[in-house]
Every structure is written in C-alpha cells, then in structure tokens.
Design a protein around this motif. Structure first.
Motif, PDB file in Angstrom:
ATOM      1  N   ILE A 115       0.714  -1.276   0.022  1.00 43.93           N
ATOM      2  CA  ILE A 115       0.142  -0.370  -0.017  1.00 43.93           C
ATOM      3  C   ILE A 115       0.909   1.213  -0.032  1.00 43.93           C
ATOM      4  N   LYS A 116       2.024   1.011  -0.125  1.00 47.88           N
ATOM      5  CA  LYS A 116       3.076   1.932  -0.148  1.00 47.88           C
ATOM      6  C   LYS A 116       4.422   2.005  -0.893  1.00 47.88           C
ATOM      7  N   PHE A 117       5.160   2.758  -1.118  1.00 45.05           N
ATOM      8  CA  PHE A 117       6.511   2.486  -1.812  1.00 45.05           C
ATOM      9  C   PHE A 117       7.336   1.781  -0.849  1.00 45.05           C
ATOM     10  N   VAL A 118       8.330   0.936  -1.391  1.00 44.49           N
ATOM     11  CA  VAL A 118       9.099   0.094  -0.458  1.00 44.49           C
ATOM     12  C   VAL A 118      10.618   0.618  -0.467  1.00 44.49           C
ATOM     13  N   ASP A 119      11.304   0.397   0.616  1.00 43.72           N
ATOM     14  CA  ASP A 119      12.658   0.747   0.639  1.00 43.72           C
ATOM     15  C   ASP A 119      13.660   0.247  -0.958  1.00 43.72           C
ATOM     16  N   GLY A 120      14.157   1.258  -1.241  1.00 47.92           N
ATOM     17  CA  GLY A 120      15.343   0.814  -2.407  1.00 47.92           C
ATOM     18  C   GLY A 120      14.626   0.798  -3.625  1.00 47.92           C
ATOM     19  N   GLU A 121      13.136   0.922  -3.852  1.00 51.16           N
ATOM     20  CA  GLU A 121      12.736   0.417  -5.411  1.00 51.16           C
ATOM     21  C   GLU A 121      12.818   1.667  -6.279  1.00 51.16           C
ATOM     22  N   GLU A 122      12.954   1.674  -7.455  1.00 50.56           N
ATOM     23  CA  GLU A 122      12.795   2.692  -8.358  1.00 50.56           C
ATOM     24  C   GLU A 122      11.252   3.143  -8.655  1.00 50.56           C
ATOM     25  N   ILE A 123      11.006   4.439  -8.788  1.00 50.80           N
ATOM     26  CA  ILE A 123       9.654   4.694  -9.011  1.00 50.80           C
ATOM     27  C   ILE A 123       9.978   5.664 -10.321  1.00 50.80           C
ATOM     28  N   PHE A 124       8.661   5.576 -11.112  1.00 50.23           N
ATOM     29  CA  PHE A 124       8.981   6.272 -12.487  1.00 50.23           C
ATOM     30  C   PHE A 124       7.219   7.047 -12.705  1.00 50.23           C
ATOM     31  N   LYS A 173       4.041   7.762 -14.463  1.00 52.04           N
ATOM     32  CA  LYS A 173       3.165   6.915 -15.150  1.00 52.04           C
ATOM     33  C   LYS A 173       3.030   7.298 -16.641  1.00 52.04           C
ATOM     34  N   GLU A 174       3.181   8.620 -17.018  1.00 50.70           N
ATOM     35  CA  GLU A 174       3.066   9.084 -18.304  1.00 50.70           C
ATOM     36  C   GLU A 174       4.276   9.423 -19.064  1.00 50.70           C
ATOM     37  N   ASN A 175       5.523   9.317 -18.200  1.00 56.16           N
ATOM     38  CA  ASN A 175       6.724   9.467 -19.169  1.00 56.16           C
ATOM     39  C   ASN A 175       7.880   8.506 -18.196  1.00 56.16           C
ATOM     40  N   PHE A 176       8.082   7.238 -18.575  1.00 63.59           N
ATOM     41  CA  PHE A 176       9.097   6.379 -17.997  1.00 63.59           C
ATOM     42  C   PHE A 176      10.360   6.987 -17.781  1.00 63.59           C
ATOM     43  N   ALA A 177      10.460   7.926 -18.492  1.00 59.55           N
ATOM     44  CA  ALA A 177      12.077   8.334 -18.366  1.00 59.55           C
ATOM     45  C   ALA A 177      12.307   9.419 -17.071  1.00 59.55           C
ATOM     46  N   ILE A 178      11.262   9.962 -16.427  1.00 61.23           N
ATOM     47  CA  ILE A 178      11.263  10.456 -15.157  1.00 61.23           C
ATOM     48  C   ILE A 178      11.273   9.538 -13.985  1.00 61.23           C
ATOM     49  N   ARG A 179      12.381   9.277 -13.345  1.00 63.44           N
ATOM     50  CA  ARG A 179      12.608   8.336 -12.323  1.00 63.44           C
ATOM     51  C   ARG A 179      13.159   8.871 -11.219  1.00 63.44           C
ATOM     52  N   ALA A 180      13.126   7.933 -10.257  1.00 63.81           N
ATOM     53  CA  ALA A 180      13.813   8.278  -8.958  1.00 63.81           C
ATOM     54  C   ALA A 180      14.109   6.848  -8.126  1.00 63.81           C
ATOM     55  N   THR A 181      15.007   7.034  -7.239  1.00 63.26           N
ATOM     56  CA  THR A 181      15.053   5.698  -6.287  1.00 63.26           C
ATOM     57  C   THR A 181      15.034   6.088  -4.754  1.00 63.26           C
ATOM     58  N   VAL A 182      14.092   5.219  -4.427  1.00 55.96           N
ATOM     59  CA  VAL A 182      13.556   5.476  -2.949  1.00 55.96           C
ATOM     60  C   VAL A 182      14.716   4.942  -1.984  1.00 55.96           C
ATOM     61  N   LYS A 183      15.022   5.782  -0.881  1.00 52.08           N
ATOM     62  CA  LYS A 183      16.113   5.675  -0.101  1.00 52.08           C
ATOM     63  C   LYS A 183      16.148   4.347   0.462  1.00 52.08           C
ATOM     64  N   PRO A 184      17.072   3.401   0.596  1.00 52.93           N
ATOM     65  CA  PRO A 184      17.139   1.937   1.070  1.00 52.93           C
ATOM     66  C   PRO A 184      16.499   1.847   2.503  1.00 52.93           C
ATOM     67  N   THR A 185      16.701   2.530   3.421  1.00 57.07           N
ATOM     68  CA  THR A 185      16.244   2.309   4.575  1.00 57.07           C
ATOM     69  C   THR A 185      15.325   3.373   5.191  1.00 57.07           C
ATOM     70  N   ALA A 186      14.260   3.077   6.053  1.00 57.04           N
ATOM     71  CA  ALA A 186      13.429   4.304   6.569  1.00 57.04           C
ATOM     72  C   ALA A 186      12.900   5.023   5.450  1.00 57.04           C
ATOM     73  N   SER A 187      12.498   4.828   4.576  1.00 55.01           N
ATOM     74  CA  SER A 187      12.182   5.729   3.588  1.00 55.01           C
ATOM     75  C   SER A 187      10.555   6.541   3.501  1.00 55.01           C
TER      76      SER A 187
END
Length: 263
Positions: free
Chosen positions: A133-142, A144-158
C-alpha cells in the motif's frame, strides 16, 4: 511592508486628510505623472474605506479556504538518478509508479535536500498492489506518463507521514486591497504529525517594471512606441509560509492557523 510611492519617479503625495476626491485636468496645463498615479490612489482609498467597514484585515472574501493535513504520506529519495541530479519541477503534480511494489501515488509536494534531510516527496497514494500500500525501500519509481522521469527510494526508513497546510485559490482582503491568491501548499512538519508553528500569508508588495515582466512592453504593433517600456505596476502577492510559535507576527503577515504539538 507597504511601498512608499512618494519618491522619484512616482511622486505620489496623496493625503487622505485633504479630502481631494477628483482630479480635474485643464487644457493648456501639463499632465503630471503624480496626477495620473493619484487618480488610482484616490480610488484605492475609497475602496479601502468601504472594505474596512465590511471586512477585517486578512478576511477571506472569495474562498480561498485554508486547512491542514497532519498525516500526509512521504517518501525519501536519492538526490540523483543515473548520475544526474533530480529536477524536482518534473516530479511535482505527477502520478508515479513503484517498479517493485506496483503502488501508484500522486506527488503533492517536493522538498529539496536540506542538511541531513534528503529530497522528500509528499504523496497521496492512489492505487495499491496486493499487500503493498506504499512504496518500498530501495525501489525505483517512475512517472506513469513518462517512464524517463525516475527516482530511487532511499534504502532504509524511506516512508512515513508528515504535515502540510493548504490554501485553495481565492481572494483575501489585505491592506485595503482585494488580493487574489492561487492554490498553495506548504510542509509544516517534515516527518511527523505534531507541528508547532503558525501558518501565515506573507504580504509581499513590490514594484514590477518591464525589465522584470516583458508583458509590460507596449503591445501596439505598428506604432512608433511598439515594445517600448511604459508604466510600472504595484504587485501584491500572498505567500504561504510558517513562523515558530515564539516568533512575532508583524503587519507583513496574516495568520491563518496555529498549531501547538499537533493541536
């Protein structure tokens, strides 16, 4: 702070105590710049006298309502992706998808890295995936309408929840003037639901000229004066901001709400 226009080059020495209510121009007599400016000062003074009878300073005229959410989900992300610093203007106002979790979230607000605090996105989750139900530590997010716009979630306590205040678009009565403000939001407590602060509008009055705003250049194409600079403008802007509970609130601010440990 109100602008003093009784100076070069405006020379607006309007004095309400003189009870001058109309400026009468005459043939053969030069028109003064101060007379043209005082035309507006007389009208503004009349509007302010009526407005002060009806409204208090800081009143909402056309909502414009203000409110707060003390449980806004956030996610902390890395400051770079693929070796390139994130351009936060590309992230706010878009729906992002978790590449691992499958969760979708609308980004309401982005905060830049500050000291030990990383870049933080404040969200409204719009779609879960299975038990996620929420983003998880360390995953990439992009986006929805432009896959090139991305970020990486912090690995812990994010992830967690913070506090935000919001103002819808509307008109407020400040300093004798009816001032429009667009919808605004501000983070009032980054990583918890216990804000202690005042949420206010900061009243910003400034003079804008054609160097700052190109739309003030003469638009009469075909005229000898086309694209020449003309009159300046007085601009009043309401900027949503916060002050600590022990900080004085002067005439440059209008308080909207106040929180003490989340109350």
């Amino acid at each position: 702070m109100a602008i003093n226009l009784n100076s070069d080059p405006y020379f607006d020495d309007f004095d309400g105590a003189k009870n001058f209510h109309q400026i009468l121009f005459k043939p053969g007599v030069a028109v003064q710049a101060r007379e043209l400016t005082q035309l507006q000062s007389i009208l503004r003074d009349q509007i302010a006298k009526f407005g002060n009878h009806i409204f208090k300073h800081g009143s909402v005229v056309i909502p414009g309502n203000s409110y707060a959410d003390l449980a806004v989900p956030f996610v902390k992300v890395e400051s770079t992706y693929g070796g390139t610093a994130l351009n936060l203007s590309l992230y706010e106002g878009k729906v992002f998808v978790g590449a691992t979790s499958g969760v979708e979230a609308y980004i309401k607000k982005t905060l830049a890295e500050e000291g030990a605090d990383p870049i933080t996105f404040y969200l409204a989750y719009t779609k879960g995936s299975g038990e996620n139900i929420k983003f998880v530590d360390g995953e990439e997010i992009f986006a929805k309408e432009n896959f090139a716009i991305r970020a990486t979630v912090k690995p812990t306590a994010s992830t967690g929840a913070g506090s935000m205040a919001f103002v819808n678009a509307g008109v407020y009565y400040v300093n004798g003037t009816f001032v429009y403000t667009p919808a605004q939001s501000i983070v009032i407590s980054k990583y918890d639901s216990l804000p202690s602060c005042s949420v206010l509008f900061r009243i910003v009055e400034e003079i804008i000229d054609a160097d700052q705003d190109q739309t003030l250049l003469d638009p009469a194409q075909g005229s000898y004066n086309y694209a020449a600079p003309g009159a300046d403008r007085v601009q009043i802007t309401l900027v949503l901001t916060t002050l600590g509970l022990n900080q004085p609130i002067n005439a440059d601010f209008v308080e909207l709400m106040r929180y003490n440990q989340g109350n």
